[in-house]
Scaffold this motif. Structure first.
Motif, PDB file in Angstrom:
ATOM      1  N   LEU A   8       0.837  -1.204   0.000  1.00 21.45           N
ATOM      2  CA  LEU A   8       0.000   0.000   0.000  1.00 21.45           C
ATOM      3  C   LEU A   8       0.869   1.250   0.000  1.00 21.45           C
ATOM      4  O   LEU A   8       0.609   2.223  -0.691  1.00 21.45           O
ATOM      5  CB  LEU A   8      -0.915   0.002   1.229  1.00 21.45           C
ATOM      6  N   LEU A   9       1.919   1.168   0.800  1.00 20.08           N
ATOM      7  CA  LEU A   9       2.812   2.324   0.922  1.00 20.08           C
ATOM      8  C   LEU A   9       3.478   2.645  -0.414  1.00 20.08           C
ATOM      9  O   LEU A   9       3.565   3.795  -0.823  1.00 20.08           O
ATOM     10  CB  LEU A   9       3.876   2.044   1.980  1.00 20.08           C
ATOM     11  N   LEU A  12       1.056   4.245  -2.570  1.00 14.48           N
ATOM     12  CA  LEU A  12       0.774   5.596  -2.097  1.00 14.48           C
ATOM     13  C   LEU A  12       1.912   6.555  -2.453  1.00 14.48           C
ATOM     14  O   LEU A  12       1.696   7.683  -2.875  1.00 14.48           O
ATOM     15  CB  LEU A  12       0.561   5.568  -0.581  1.00 14.48           C
ATOM     16  N   ALA A  13       3.123   6.053  -2.304  1.00 14.41           N
ATOM     17  CA  ALA A  13       4.290   6.881  -2.599  1.00 14.41           C
ATOM     18  C   ALA A  13       4.294   7.294  -4.064  1.00 14.41           C
ATOM     19  O   ALA A  13       4.832   8.337  -4.428  1.00 14.41           O
ATOM     20  CB  ALA A  13       5.560   6.113  -2.262  1.00 14.41           C
ATOM     21  N   VAL A  15       1.712   8.060  -5.786  1.00 15.30           N
ATOM     22  CA  VAL A  15       0.560   8.910  -6.109  1.00 15.30           C
ATOM     23  C   VAL A  15       0.926  10.231  -6.789  1.00 15.30           C
ATOM     24  O   VAL A  15       0.381  10.557  -7.832  1.00 15.30           O
ATOM     25  CB  VAL A  15      -0.286   9.175  -4.837  1.00 15.30           C
ATOM     26  N   PRO A  16       1.890  10.994  -6.252  1.00 15.99           N
ATOM     27  CA  PRO A  16       2.156  12.291  -6.879  1.00 15.99           C
ATOM     28  C   PRO A  16       2.662  12.174  -8.313  1.00 15.99           C
ATOM     29  O   PRO A  16       2.617  13.118  -9.060  1.00 15.99           O
ATOM     30  CB  PRO A  16       3.239  12.901  -5.984  1.00 15.99           C
ATOM     31  N   LEU A  18       1.631   9.946 -10.577  1.00 17.24           N
ATOM     32  CA  LEU A  18       0.660   9.394 -11.503  1.00 17.24           C
ATOM     33  C   LEU A  18      -0.078  10.530 -12.209  1.00 17.24           C
ATOM     34  O   LEU A  18      -0.253  11.597 -11.654  1.00 17.24           O
ATOM     35  CB  LEU A  18      -0.358   8.524 -10.754  1.00 17.24           C
ATOM     36  N   PRO A  20      -2.992  12.843 -13.322  1.00 16.23           N
ATOM     37  CA  PRO A  20      -4.223  13.139 -12.588  1.00 16.23           C
ATOM     38  C   PRO A  20      -5.460  12.560 -13.259  1.00 16.23           C
ATOM     39  O   PRO A  20      -5.618  12.698 -14.473  1.00 16.23           O
ATOM     40  CB  PRO A  20      -4.266  14.663 -12.565  1.00 16.23           C
ATOM     41  N   ALA A  21      -6.272  11.916 -12.465  1.00 15.41           N
ATOM     42  CA  ALA A  21      -7.580  11.419 -12.911  1.00 15.41           C
ATOM     43  C   ALA A  21      -7.539  10.767 -14.297  1.00 15.41           C
ATOM     44  O   ALA A  21      -8.334  11.086 -15.162  1.00 15.41           O
ATOM     45  CB  ALA A  21      -8.589  12.565 -12.904  1.00 15.41           C
ATOM     46  N   TRP A  30      -5.185   2.980  -8.832  1.00 15.16           N
ATOM     47  CA  TRP A  30      -6.028   3.734  -7.901  1.00 15.16           C
ATOM     48  C   TRP A  30      -7.339   4.086  -8.593  1.00 15.16           C
ATOM     49  O   TRP A  30      -7.336   4.620  -9.689  1.00 15.16           O
ATOM     50  CB  TRP A  30      -5.328   5.024  -7.484  1.00 15.16           C
ATOM     51  N   MET A  31      -8.421   3.803  -7.906  1.00 19.02           N
ATOM     52  CA  MET A  31      -9.712   4.216  -8.457  1.00 19.02           C
ATOM     53  C   MET A  31      -9.879   5.714  -8.237  1.00 19.02           C
ATOM     54  O   MET A  31      -9.256   6.286  -7.334  1.00 19.02           O
ATOM     55  CB  MET A  31     -10.855   3.458  -7.773  1.00 19.02           C
ATOM     56  N   ILE A  50      -8.482   6.004   1.182  1.00 22.61           N
ATOM     57  CA  ILE A  50      -8.827   7.149   0.326  1.00 22.61           C
ATOM     58  C   ILE A  50      -7.833   8.283   0.550  1.00 22.61           C
ATOM     59  O   ILE A  50      -7.636   8.732   1.689  1.00 22.61           O
ATOM     60  CB  ILE A  50     -10.254   7.654   0.616  1.00 22.61           C
ATOM     61  N   VAL A  51      -7.231   8.714  -0.534  1.00 22.38           N
ATOM     62  CA  VAL A  51      -6.285   9.828  -0.457  1.00 22.38           C
ATOM     63  C   VAL A  51      -6.927  11.042  -1.129  1.00 22.38           C
ATOM     64  O   VAL A  51      -7.288  10.991  -2.302  1.00 22.38           O
ATOM     65  CB  VAL A  51      -4.961   9.475  -1.172  1.00 22.38           C
ATOM     66  N   PHE A  52      -7.077  12.096  -0.355  1.00 22.12           N
ATOM     67  CA  PHE A  52      -7.580  13.365  -0.899  1.00 22.12           C
ATOM     68  C   PHE A  52      -6.378  14.276  -1.107  1.00 22.12           C
ATOM     69  O   PHE A  52      -5.629  14.539  -0.172  1.00 22.12           O
ATOM     70  CB  PHE A  52      -8.564  14.029   0.077  1.00 22.12           C
ATOM     71  N   ARG A  53      -6.202  14.723  -2.331  1.00 21.03           N
ATOM     72  CA  ARG A  53      -5.068  15.612  -2.627  1.00 21.03           C
ATOM     73  C   ARG A  53      -5.531  16.863  -3.357  1.00 21.03           C
ATOM     74  O   ARG A  53      -6.354  16.776  -4.221  1.00 21.03           O
ATOM     75  CB  ARG A  53      -4.048  14.905  -3.504  1.00 21.03           C
TER      76      ARG A  53
ATOM     77  N   VAL B   3      -8.251   4.588  -3.414  1.00 18.65           N
ATOM     78  CA  VAL B   3      -8.963   5.635  -4.145  1.00 18.65           C
ATOM     79  C   VAL B   3      -8.171   6.936  -4.043  1.00 18.65           C
ATOM     80  O   VAL B   3      -7.694   7.292  -2.965  1.00 18.65           O
ATOM     81  CB  VAL B   3     -10.378   5.883  -3.557  1.00 18.65           C
ATOM     82  N   VAL B   5      -8.571  10.961  -4.789  1.00 14.75           N
ATOM     83  CA  VAL B   5      -9.564  11.989  -5.097  1.00 14.75           C
ATOM     84  C   VAL B   5      -8.856  13.341  -5.248  1.00 14.75           C
ATOM     85  O   VAL B   5      -8.215  13.816  -4.315  1.00 14.75           O
ATOM     86  CB  VAL B   5     -10.636  12.068  -3.977  1.00 14.75           C
ATOM     87  N   THR B  23      -3.584  19.770   2.052  1.00 14.57           N
ATOM     88  CA  THR B  23      -3.242  19.382   0.681  1.00 14.57           C
ATOM     89  C   THR B  23      -3.159  17.859   0.570  1.00 14.57           C
ATOM     90  O   THR B  23      -3.106  17.320  -0.521  1.00 14.57           O
ATOM     91  CB  THR B  23      -1.890  19.987   0.257  1.00 14.57           C
TER      92      THR B  23
END
Lengths: 53, 340
Positions: A8-9, A12-13, A15-16, A18, A20-21, A30-31, A50-53, B3, B5, B23
């Motif tokens: 998972l980590l 997650l790492a 994420v930045p 990837l 966007p959407a 990631w959904m 869930i990651v909110f960015r 997920v 968002v 952020t």
């Protein structure tokens, strides 16, 4: 459990970096549709991260 | 199920509650709405100041373990109707006027909620004190191991509750707390008036507990502590101008120290809902490209955002404030009325 957390980590790492959407699928694990993800998690009995960015 | 968002459009605010000024905010939860743990958070020093990879790994492990445990005895929260940012009337109106507006940032949720509350004359200024850090109760937690107490402030509610450095936080107010964001969530939901929360810790393998007695006004923060929040831009009074901090070489050219407060007036507000703010600043004598070095006799601002927050939290409408700016190499004093 540690392996699962590490996986998972890693995801997650990334994420930045990837796009966007960009959608869902093999290239983008990631959904982005939160309601669809919630339904899927409910159906499969899995937790939601869930990651909110 | 992972997920990501990046747009709050269509997100159920009743199901996914977090500090919308952040952020980065992470929820580990069950699809039924039960949040196991939270991660994310910051202070005025930087967006990453309260996060680290070790603590994130720990939080994920706690979330996974909580999910396994929850399955044995699930207690789904009461269902609430879906509410999105688009359901807030003032925001819906804005979108109607700007049909191209498509990306709704997290912090816009707070703006929309505040504007709606103000329109309905039910906004309480105390609602601006959001998601208190543990320090508001006298606790400083380790960044890499966020359930571990790093420091207890002398004379604070935490010290009076018997908490000691090195203690491992277990529950606060009866709720499991494994991360700093968990603590902030619990504090966010605690009464802003005088209140008491049971704090349970583990010390040397033994369970200890005490009462965290919080006095009225315990959520209030200093302008510096509050300065990172986008929420501040919506508060009034507003100086009517602003701009970036001067860089070190620019300060040197003006004979200022490297750590001196110096903000270049990059804009004067002639637009939006309150163009009178810019008009007022111009009338007082503020000009674009002036360098602000003092406000109300205060020179120790940490930067532009600190000054902007300080102005909004300390200045009273109807009073006047003196600025010192550098223009053409000379220092000029400017007196400006503070508008409501």
């Amino acid at each position: 459990m540690r392996l699962r957390a590490a996986a998972l980590l890693l995801a997650l790492a990334a994420v930045p970096f990837l796009p966007p959407a960009s959608g869902e699928g093999e290239d983008f694990p990631w959904m982005t549709d939160i309601d669809a993800a919630r339904q899927k998690a409910r159906d499969e009995g899995r937790p939601l991260l869930i990651v909110f960015r | 199920m992972c997920v990501r968002v990046v747009n709050m459009k269509g997100v159920d605010l009743n199901a996914f509650e977090f500090d919308y000024d952040l952020t980065l905010a992470i929820l580990m939860m069950n699809a039924d709405g039960t949040v196991y743990h939270r991660y994310g958070g910051r202070d005025w020093t930087s967006a990453m100041s309260r996060q680290s990879m070790p603590s994130l790994v720990q939080a994920l492990a706690e979330g996974a373990a909580a999910h396994g445990e929850y399955a044995k005895n699930p207690k789904p929260p009461a269902a609430r109707p879906k509410k999105t940012i688009e359901d807030i009337p003032v925001f819906a109106e804005r979108v109607k006027k700007n049909p191209k507006m498509d990306c709704f940032h997290c912090h816009m949720v707070y703006n929309a909620e505040r504007e709606q509350a103000q329109a309905e004359k039910r906004w309480n200024p105390e609602e601006m004190w959001l998601y208190p850090l543990p320090e508001q109760a006298g606790l400083r937690l380790e960044t890499d191991d966020q359930a571990r107490v790093k420091e207890v402030v002398k004379g604070s509610p935490a010290e009076k509750a018997g908490v000691k450095a090195g203690d491992r936080l277990v529950r606060l107010g009866g709720v499991r707390a494994a991360t700093e964001a968990d603590v902030q969530w619990i504090l966010q939901n605690a009464d802003r008036g005088a209140t008491s929360l049971k704090i349970e810790v583990e010390r040397g393998g033994e369970a200890k507990s005490g009462d965290l007695k919080l006095a009225k006004g315990w959520k209030v923060q200093t302008p510096l502590e509050y300065s990172w929040r986008p929420y501040k831009w919506q508060l009034r009074p507003n100086p009517g101008f602003g701009g970036p901090d001067l860089k070190a070489d620019e300060k040197k050219k003006l004979g200022l120290k490297e750590d001196a407060f110096a903000v270049k007036v990059g804009y004067i507000i002639d637009w939006g809902d309150h163009p009178e703010d810019g008009k007022n600043a111009r009338k007082a004598g503020i000009q674009k490209d002036d360098v602000l070095i003092s406000a109300g006799g205060k020179v120790d601002f940490k930067g532009s955002e600190h000054f902007q927050t300080w102005f909004r939290l300390t200045q009273k409408a109807g009073s006047a404030i003196e600025f010192v700016v550098i223009r053409g190499g000379k220092q000029i004093k400017i007196r400006m009325d503070v508008l409501p």
